[in-house]
Design a protein around this motif. Structure first.
Motif, PDB file in Angstrom:
ATOM      1  N   VAL A 238       0.833  -1.203   0.000  1.00 22.61           N
ATOM      2  CA  VAL A 238       0.000   0.000   0.000  1.00 22.61           C
ATOM      3  C   VAL A 238       0.870   1.256   0.000  1.00 22.61           C
ATOM      4  O   VAL A 238       0.800   2.083  -0.900  1.00 22.61           O
ATOM      5  N   HIS A 239       1.725   1.380   1.022  1.00 19.66           N
ATOM      6  CA  HIS A 239       2.471   2.629   1.197  1.00 19.66           C
ATOM      7  C   HIS A 239       3.956   2.398   1.437  1.00 19.66           C
ATOM      8  O   HIS A 239       4.809   2.876   0.693  1.00 19.66           O
ATOM      9  N   ALA A 240       4.292   1.655   2.496  1.00 18.92           N
ATOM     10  CA  ALA A 240       5.687   1.545   2.924  1.00 18.92           C
ATOM     11  C   ALA A 240       6.580   0.940   1.852  1.00 18.92           C
ATOM     12  O   ALA A 240       7.726   1.368   1.672  1.00 18.92           O
ATOM     13  N   LEU A 241       6.085  -0.067   1.122  1.00 17.70           N
ATOM     14  CA  LEU A 241       6.932  -0.705   0.107  1.00 17.70           C
ATOM     15  C   LEU A 241       7.355   0.299  -0.954  1.00 17.70           C
ATOM     16  O   LEU A 241       8.461   0.216  -1.501  1.00 17.70           O
ATOM     17  N   PHE A 242       6.510   1.279  -1.238  1.00 18.22           N
ATOM     18  CA  PHE A 242       6.827   2.278  -2.253  1.00 18.22           C
ATOM     19  C   PHE A 242       7.584   3.475  -1.680  1.00 18.22           C
ATOM     20  O   PHE A 242       8.376   4.094  -2.385  1.00 18.22           O
ATOM     21  N   ALA A 243       7.307   3.808  -0.418  1.00 20.85           N
ATOM     22  CA  ALA A 243       7.795   5.081   0.132  1.00 20.85           C
ATOM     23  C   ALA A 243       8.947   4.952   1.112  1.00 20.85           C
ATOM     24  O   ALA A 243       9.640   5.937   1.371  1.00 20.85           O
ATOM     25  N   ASP A 244       9.182   3.772   1.674  1.00 18.22           N
ATOM     26  CA  ASP A 244      10.168   3.613   2.740  1.00 18.22           C
ATOM     27  C   ASP A 244      11.421   2.918   2.197  1.00 18.22           C
ATOM     28  O   ASP A 244      11.380   1.729   1.869  1.00 18.22           O
ATOM     29  N   PRO A 245      12.544   3.608   2.096  1.00 17.66           N
ATOM     30  CA  PRO A 245      13.769   2.983   1.573  1.00 17.66           C
ATOM     31  C   PRO A 245      14.197   1.751   2.366  1.00 17.66           C
ATOM     32  O   PRO A 245      14.773   0.818   1.801  1.00 17.66           O
ATOM     33  N   ALA A 246      13.922   1.731   3.672  1.00 16.27           N
ATOM     34  CA  ALA A 246      14.314   0.572   4.484  1.00 16.27           C
ATOM     35  C   ALA A 246      13.524  -0.667   4.094  1.00 16.27           C
ATOM     36  O   ALA A 246      14.061  -1.783   4.083  1.00 16.27           O
ATOM     37  N   VAL A 247      12.243  -0.495   3.765  1.00 11.36           N
ATOM     38  CA  VAL A 247      11.435  -1.630   3.313  1.00 11.36           C
ATOM     39  C   VAL A 247      11.932  -2.118   1.962  1.00 11.36           C
ATOM     40  O   VAL A 247      12.080  -3.327   1.740  1.00 11.36           O
ATOM     41  N   TRP A 248      12.226  -1.188   1.062  1.00 16.03           N
ATOM     42  CA  TRP A 248      12.741  -1.575  -0.255  1.00 16.03           C
ATOM     43  C   TRP A 248      14.057  -2.344  -0.121  1.00 16.03           C
ATOM     44  O   TRP A 248      14.260  -3.369  -0.786  1.00 16.03           O
ATOM     45  N   ALA A 249      14.934  -1.887   0.749  1.00 17.23           N
ATOM     46  CA  ALA A 249      16.240  -2.531   0.906  1.00 17.23           C
ATOM     47  C   ALA A 249      16.124  -3.954   1.422  1.00 17.23           C
ATOM     48  O   ALA A 249      17.015  -4.778   1.184  1.00 17.23           O
ATOM     49  N   ALA A 250      15.035  -4.259   2.120  1.00 21.06           N
ATOM     50  CA  ALA A 250      14.863  -5.595   2.692  1.00 21.06           C
ATOM     51  C   ALA A 250      14.115  -6.555   1.778  1.00 21.06           C
ATOM     52  O   ALA A 250      13.958  -7.723   2.110  1.00 21.06           O
ATOM     53  N   LEU A 251      13.672  -6.091   0.623  1.00 23.16           N
ATOM     54  CA  LEU A 251      12.904  -6.951  -0.284  1.00 23.16           C
ATOM     55  C   LEU A 251      13.784  -8.053  -0.871  1.00 23.16           C
ATOM     56  O   LEU A 251      14.980  -7.861  -1.093  1.00 23.16           O
ATOM     57  N   PRO A 252      13.201  -9.212  -1.156  1.00 21.86           N
ATOM     58  CA  PRO A 252      13.957 -10.245  -1.875  1.00 21.86           C
ATOM     59  C   PRO A 252      14.434  -9.718  -3.224  1.00 21.86           C
ATOM     60  O   PRO A 252      13.738  -8.921  -3.871  1.00 21.86           O
ATOM     61  N   ARG A 253      15.602 -10.154  -3.632  1.00 22.97           N
ATOM     62  CA  ARG A 253      16.139  -9.693  -4.915  1.00 22.97           C
ATOM     63  C   ARG A 253      15.215 -10.106  -6.068  1.00 22.97           C
ATOM     64  O   ARG A 253      15.114  -9.384  -7.073  1.00 22.97           O
ATOM     65  N   THR A 254      14.501 -11.229  -5.934  1.00 19.45           N
ATOM     66  CA  THR A 254      13.556 -11.636  -6.976  1.00 19.45           C
ATOM     67  C   THR A 254      12.504 -10.560  -7.198  1.00 19.45           C
ATOM     68  O   THR A 254      12.132 -10.256  -8.338  1.00 19.45           O
ATOM     69  N   THR A 255      12.035  -9.945  -6.112  1.00 18.80           N
ATOM     70  CA  THR A 255      11.008  -8.911  -6.213  1.00 18.80           C
ATOM     71  C   THR A 255      11.556  -7.654  -6.872  1.00 18.80           C
ATOM     72  O   THR A 255      10.948  -7.102  -7.797  1.00 18.80           O
ATOM     73  N   THR A 256      12.706  -7.183  -6.401  1.00 21.70           N
ATOM     74  CA  THR A 256      13.252  -5.943  -6.976  1.00 21.70           C
ATOM     75  C   THR A 256      13.691  -6.151  -8.422  1.00 21.70           C
ATOM     76  O   THR A 256      13.526  -5.259  -9.260  1.00 21.70           O
ATOM     77  N   ALA A 257      14.240  -7.323  -8.744  1.00 22.83           N
ATOM     78  CA  ALA A 257      14.645  -7.590 -10.130  1.00 22.83           C
ATOM     79  C   ALA A 257      13.426  -7.627 -11.045  1.00 22.83           C
ATOM     80  O   ALA A 257      13.476  -7.145 -12.191  1.00 22.83           O
ATOM     81  N   THR A 258      12.325  -8.209 -10.563  1.00 20.71           N
ATOM     82  CA  THR A 258      11.104  -8.250 -11.369  1.00 20.71           C
ATOM     83  C   THR A 258      10.561  -6.847 -11.594  1.00 20.71           C
ATOM     84  O   THR A 258      10.147  -6.496 -12.714  1.00 20.71           O
ATOM     85  N   LEU A 259      10.580  -6.011 -10.560  1.00 18.61           N
ATOM     86  CA  LEU A 259      10.113  -4.634 -10.719  1.00 18.61           C
ATOM     87  C   LEU A 259      11.016  -3.851 -11.669  1.00 18.61           C
ATOM     88  O   LEU A 259      10.541  -2.999 -12.428  1.00 18.61           O
ATOM     89  N   GLU A 260      12.302  -4.129 -11.647  1.00 14.34           N
ATOM     90  CA  GLU A 260      13.202  -3.505 -12.619  1.00 14.34           C
ATOM     91  C   GLU A 260      12.812  -3.913 -14.036  1.00 14.34           C
ATOM     92  O   GLU A 260      12.771  -3.084 -14.958  1.00 14.34           O
TER      93      GLU A 260
END
Length: 383
Positions: A238-260
């Motif tokens: 909803v909010h933190a995943l998009f707005a909080d750098p700490a939440v983004w940094a803790a995401l699985p690499r599969t998730t961030t790579a897919t979003l890339e």
């Protein structure tokens, strides 16, 4: 920002690498289970993939099923070959094979139609069941997350008539056949789809089932689109995943790579692009319809603060909380019973009580909660 001293060496930061195979395999278990693929098969494929490659092993299984005349099984295995996104030629081929195999299956069983729509941002394909202008029914618009293709919803499409609803299943922008680019403009997708489906399709109300990031798009659309009667979701950010750098940094690499991959960005450009998509209290205050949310206490992607924010702001939120990981892979049957039960209730269907009983008899109902007031079944809105 001050320039580096003259003669200093500026060390380039390497972009993040691909996801680790072990992480991909672990996160894929949810999707394999949801497709009815036996855990032992998954274990064998994971073992073989260590030497042969993830896409190659799943694609070979898919080809064997197709050759044996089992197109739906072929579809399911090719869906995992292109998981989490097509990253090599074999996965690209499987992305096409998923659609071809599903098309062969739905022609065999009947009752499922293909729909292709040209939207302002690109082309969107969907599978539909029960769309009949002469007999309008409640419309259920289904959209998965960043790794889910529409062909995974075969059982729900077949159940449309039995449930008394019309179903349209499509994909998140940049996923599968959807050529709309995922990013801030993607929040227009649901209203644009409803525009193209026409007023008759929405005559009896629209209930959006959006999983994970699909749930986020549904909530964003529900702020201003009066055609949407309810949103049902599993693990929506909803909010933190998009707005909080700490939440983004803790995401699985599969998730961030897919979003890339979906956004066409790399490294720090990706969270910067997605940050405006965060739905804070001010934006969520516009969501006045019923929202039903399946949460997981050990979710490795969506933090607990996301549904706690919804509980503080939304007037009609009901949720169930399982002791599980993202998507509640160990509670798939419970999740389906809970969601379909609430969907039927929102449509004014008395059969919802039977699903409540089935869930209770399983003894795995999870911890539940609610806010606000009960809804009026005739309108799907708070009394």
């Amino acid at each position: 920002m001050n320039a580096p001293p003259a003669g200093a060496t500026v060390e380039a930061v390497a972009p993040p690498g691909p996801p680790r195979p072990a992480e991909v395999a672990e996160l894929a278990r949810l999707h394999a289970r949801a497709q009815g693929i036996d855990g032992r098969v998954l274990d064998r494929v994971v073992a073989a993939a260590a030497t042969e490659g993830w896409s190659a092993v799943w694609a070979r299984h898919g080809d064997r099923h197709r050759a044996a005349g089992r197109p739906l099984h072929a579809c399911r295995h090719h869906a995992l070959a292109r998981w989490p996104y097509p990253a090599d030629p074999t996965a690209d081929r499987s992305a096409t094979a998923v659609v071809d195999a599903f098309d062969a299956w739905r022609r065999r069983v009947g009752g499922i139609e293909r729909l292709v729509l040209e939207l302002p941002g690109g082309r969107v394909a969907a599978w539909t069941a029960g769309l009949d202008p002469a007999r309008p029914r409640p419309l259920v618009l289904v959209m998965g997350g960043i790794v889910s293709v529409k062909e995974q919803w075969a059982p729900f499409l077949r159940a449309a008539r039995r449930l008394g609803v019309a179903v349209v299943v499509t994909e998140l922008p940049s996923v599968g056949e959807n050529t709309v680019r995922y990013g801030p403009g993607a929040t227009d997708l649901v209203p644009q789809l409803l525009d193209r489906l026409g007023p008759q399709a929405a005559r009896c109300g629209v209930h959006v089932v959006g999983l994970s990031f699909g749930g986020h798009l549904a909530l964003a659309a529900a702020r201003h689109d009066p055609r949407i009667s309810s949103v049902l979701t599993v693990g929506a950010p909803v909010h933190a995943l998009f707005a909080d750098p700490a939440v983004w940094a803790a995401l699985p690499r599969t998730t961030t790579a897919t979003l890339e991959h979906l956004t066409g960005t790399r490294g720090g450009d990706t969270p910067a692009l997605l940050a405006p998509m965060a739905l804070g209290p001010a934006e969520l205050a516009d969501v006045r319809i019923p929202v039903r949310y399946v949460a997981s206490r050990r979710d490795e992607i969506v933090p607990r603060s996301e549904w706690e924010l919804l509980a503080r702001v939304l007037p009609d939120l009901r949720w169930v909380e399982f002791d599980d990981a993202h998507g509640a892979p160990a509670h798939l049957t419970d999740t389906r019973l809970w969601l379909v039960g609430h969907l039927l209730r929102l449509c004014g269907d008395r059969r919802a009580a039977a699903l409540d009983l089935a869930l209770a008899l399983r003894g795995r109902a999870g911890r539940t909660g609610r806010t606000g007031h009960p809804t009026d079944p005739a309108t799907g809105r708070p009394r």
